[in-house]
Design an enzyme around this catalytic site. Structure first.
Site, mmCIF file in Angstrom:
data_model
loop_
_atom_site.group_PDB
_atom_site.id
_atom_site.type_symbol
_atom_site.label_atom_id
_atom_site.label_comp_id
_atom_site.label_asym_id
_atom_site.label_seq_id
_atom_site.Cartn_x
_atom_site.Cartn_y
_atom_site.Cartn_z
ATOM 1 N N ILE A 57 -20.604 62.081 -33.429
ATOM 2 C CA ILE A 57 -19.210 62.518 -33.538
ATOM 3 C C ILE A 57 -19.160 63.894 -34.193
ATOM 4 C CG2 ILE A 57 -16.929 61.966 -34.514
ATOM 5 C CD1 ILE A 57 -18.013 59.032 -34.814
ATOM 6 N N CYS A 58 -18.422 64.818 -33.560
ATOM 7 C CA CYS A 58 -18.227 66.145 -34.148
ATOM 8 C C CYS A 58 -16.847 66.149 -34.809
ATOM 9 C CB CYS A 58 -18.305 67.212 -33.055
ATOM 10 S SG CYS A 58 -18.061 68.872 -33.691
ATOM 11 N N LEU A 59 -16.840 66.002 -36.137
ATOM 12 C CA LEU A 59 -15.587 65.936 -36.880
ATOM 13 C C LEU A 59 -15.838 66.511 -38.262
ATOM 14 C CD1 LEU A 59 -12.632 64.877 -36.911
ATOM 15 C CD2 LEU A 59 -13.521 62.707 -37.751
ATOM 16 N N ASN A 98 -15.612 65.612 -28.096
ATOM 17 C CA ASN A 98 -16.181 65.707 -29.449
ATOM 18 C C ASN A 98 -17.088 64.533 -29.816
ATOM 19 O OD1 ASN A 98 -13.010 66.719 -29.665
ATOM 20 N ND2 ASN A 98 -14.553 68.198 -30.290
#
Length: 193
Positions: free
Chosen positions: A87-89, A79
């Site tokens: 950042i994939c959040l 991620n």
């Protein structure tokens, strides 16, 4: 307009809780809109023992808009982009709430290190490796942590010594190196500015 009073309070909260959480946030310059966050790699993960630096920039709408966060420290994770540190959040995007703070956002990023979501990847190559060759993924993630996120204590003493020889007080050299994650060029830049 950024609520700088709130940002100050958040920085104080992080400083107060640093011993317990290991999470650090410090201003990058005179402006509180550009910050550096540091999170320890979670115990029991390939990131354990690492210290990860995250670039934080606050949009004008903060705290009503999420902070923009990017890993400065290279990290091998489904991620997090191995190229750009993106950042994939969800809480850094559409799930952000003004009730969240920089500290809770960094705690969420740290939790993401513990529990990757390979089905919603930022880095497809890493996600594929995580799903198909888990042991290889763990080995690579551990290697990247060793290579990019660990600061050897011996190196720190040598860097402090170098800065002291340049005429900076030892305590200042030490705290500045600590603030920039052990990067002696950044420390020198800060000490000279």
């Amino acid at each position: 307009m950024i609520d700088f009073g709130r940002v100050q309070k958040e920085l104080q909260e992080c400083t107060r809780d640093m011993e317990a959480s290991g999470i650090k946030v410090s201003p990058k310059s005179d402006s509180l809109a550009r910050l550096t966050g540091t999170i320890p790699g979670p115990v029991g993960t390939p990131y354990e023992g690492g210290s990860f630096q995250i670039d934080i920039s606050l949009p004008d709408g903060y705290p009503f808009e999420p902070p923009k966060m990017n890993f400065v420290t290279k990290v091998w994770h489904p991620n997090i982009s191995s190229q750009s540190g993106a950042i994939c959040l969800d809480i850094l995007k559409d799930q952000w709430s003004p009730a969240l703070t920089l500290k809770t956002a960094l705690l969420s990023v740290q939790a993401l290190l513990s529990s990757p979501e390979p089905d919603d990847p930022q880095d497809a190559v890493v996600a594929q490796q995580y799903l198909k060759e888990y042991q290889t993924f763990v080995g690579t993630a551990r290697y990247w942590t060793e290579t990019f996120a660990k600061v050897s204590s011996l190196g720190v003493e040598e860097k402090v010594q170098k800065l002291v020889e340049m005429g900076f007080p030892e305590a200042l050299a030490r705290s500045t190196l600590d603030a920039v994650g052990g990067d002696e060029n950044l420390a020198l830049e800060r000490l000279c500015s």
